[in-house]
Scaffold this active site. Structure first.
Site, PDB file in Angstrom:
ATOM      1  N   ASP A  36      63.318  46.241  71.517  1.00 36.63           N
ATOM      2  CA  ASP A  36      63.397  44.944  72.219  1.00 36.63           C
ATOM      3  C   ASP A  36      63.807  45.108  73.688  1.00 36.63           C
ATOM      4  O   ASP A  36      64.689  44.383  74.182  1.00 36.63           O
ATOM      5  CB  ASP A  36      64.437  44.015  71.536  1.00 36.63           C
ATOM      6  CG  ASP A  36      64.318  44.021  70.017  1.00 36.63           C
ATOM      7  OD1 ASP A  36      63.195  44.140  69.521  1.00 36.63           O
ATOM      8  OD2 ASP A  36      65.370  43.906  69.348  1.00 36.63           O
ATOM      9  N   GLU A 206      58.038  35.904  67.394  1.00 31.67           N
ATOM     10  CA  GLU A 206      59.345  36.057  68.072  1.00 31.67           C
ATOM     11  C   GLU A 206      59.123  36.690  69.445  1.00 31.67           C
ATOM     12  O   GLU A 206      57.993  36.852  69.880  1.00 31.67           O
ATOM     13  CB  GLU A 206      60.262  36.944  67.217  1.00 31.67           C
ATOM     14  CG  GLU A 206      59.655  38.319  66.948  1.00 31.67           C
ATOM     15  CD  GLU A 206      60.303  39.067  65.797  1.00 31.67           C
ATOM     16  OE1 GLU A 206      61.119  38.501  65.062  1.00 31.67           O
ATOM     17  OE2 GLU A 206      59.967  40.254  65.637  1.00 31.67           O
TER      18      GLU A 206
HETATM   19  O1  FUB Z   1      65.692  44.246  66.836  1.00 29.09           O
HETATM   20  C1  FUB Z   1      65.958  43.153  66.015  1.00 29.09           C
HETATM   21  C2  FUB Z   1      64.796  42.222  65.939  1.00 29.09           C
HETATM   22  O2  FUB Z   1      63.608  42.935  65.698  1.00 29.09           O
HETATM   23  C3  FUB Z   1      64.488  41.463  67.200  1.00 29.09           C
HETATM   24  O3  FUB Z   1      65.316  40.410  67.472  1.00 29.09           O
HETATM   25  C4  FUB Z   1      63.101  41.077  66.922  1.00 29.09           C
HETATM   26  O4  FUB Z   1      62.403  40.606  68.031  1.00 29.09           O
HETATM   27  C5  FUB Z   1      62.536  42.341  66.369  1.00 29.09           C
HETATM   28  O5  FUB Z   1      62.089  43.207  67.373  1.00 29.09           O
END
Ligand code: FUB
Length: 326
Positions: A36, A206
């Site tokens: 991320d 997301e």
């Molecule tokens: O790294 C944790 C979670 O995995 C993130 O918040 C999401 O976007 C995914 O990449």
């Protein structure tokens, strides 16, 4: 004397060999499982703030990385730690960092929050980009689940008119809210609501990100499951920051010859230039563990008609790109 000369010669060869090795950043750009990544420019340096990609219960700090040329990266350990966030129990995710008001604001997701629990999006502040950052509110800035969006994966966008907007959301829903100028509270919309849903399409999952170029708003997000191979990034273009965001297509996805699970990205623009770098995570072909994600960088190019060219993932990474001194 002769031995000293030979030693010096050997050292010189080693140094130039090292320099040769470092003509490009390589991918990943630094060792370790990091995901991320939020890439940005602050204080005359490039910065990458990633998630420490360990099991959720061990995700209790962030490291940050800085560079003067995108090739050589310096690690800044534990810029945010659990001891400085009283409500954090686990799952410290997806940093978003921005310089404002002479300080540095680090937004983060904490606790993988579900209905009725304490957690969500928090904000920590520091006097220097490398921290130490301390929780500013003593509670999450956004705790509730609104419009079905899990409060995680925030991105703070500073528009040309001086306004700050925050896009966020997991669980297939994305909201936008307006932040106050001190970045510590949410300003209601004219209709009295705090959040408006801006989910771009059924495939949004997301990791929202916003970039403004040539007066257009480029909204980007991740699709698919982050633990699997199909994770990817898609985008839309709009005339305003609130959409509607009509999906145009994918810009980043797995490549069977390079890596799988490529997604949750950000974009670094070289200040004052029409030059862009995508910073993202991906899973090496040899790995299947969901958390085994590495932070990588490649070039992001626009077509003459303003659309974005699909990214070519590489092992080489990018060439040195020094920032101009201001
Ligand atoms: O790294 C944790 C979670 O995995 C993130 O918040 C999401 O976007 C995914 O990449």
């Amino acid at each position: 004397m002769k031995r000293l000369f030979l030693l010096l010669l050997a050292m010189l060869c080693l140094t130039s060999g090292e320099a040769k090795k470092k003509k490009t950043s390589g991918n990943p750009i630094f060792p370790g499982w990091y995901a991320d990544p939020e890439g940005t420019v602050m204080d005359g340096r490039y910065w990458v703030f990633p998630t420490y990609s360990a099991p959720f219960d061990e995700q209790l700090h962030f490291d940050a990385f800085s560079s003067r040329d995108l090739v050589t990266w310096t690690k800044h350990e534990r810029v945010l730690e659990q001891k400085n966030v009283p409500w954090l129990r686990r799952a410290l995710w997806a940093p978003a960092v921005i310089a404002a008001n002479g300080r540095y604001y680090l937004f983060f997701g904490g606790n993988d929050v579900h209905e009725g629990e304490v957690g969500g999006i928090g904000v920590a502040v520091a006097d220097r980009p490398e921290g130490p950052y301390r929780d500013a509110l003593g509670r999450p800035l956004i705790n509730d689940i609104v419009n079905g969006a899990q409060p995680i994966d925030q991105f703070v966008f500073h528009d040309d008119d001086g306004r700050y907007y925050m896009y966020y959301g997991g669980w297939r829903h994305c909201n936008v809210c307006r932040l106050s100028s001190d970045l510590l509270s949410i300003v209601p919309w004219p209709d009295g609501q705090l959040f408006h849903e801006v989910t771009p399409s059924e495939s949004y999952v997301e990791g929202p990100f916003m970039l403004k170029r040539g007066g257009k708003y480029y909204f980007m997000w991740s699709e698919g499951g982050w633990t699997g191979p199909n994770y990817c990034v898609a985008y839309a273009i709009s005339d305003n920051p609130f959409g509607p965001f009509k999906r145009i297509g994918k810009i980043l996805e797995q490549d069977a010859s390079v890596a799988r699970g490529a997604g949750h990205h950000s974009v670094i623009q070289v200040p004052g230039r029409d030059e862009y770098y995508i910073v993202y995570h991906r899973r090496p072909l040899s790995e299947t563990d969901g958390n085994h994600r590495e932070t990588c960088i490649d070039r992001l190019y626009f077509n003459p008609d303003g659309t974005i060219r699909p990214v070519k993932m590489t092992f080489e990474g990018v060439k040195a790109r020094k920032l101009k001194k201001h």
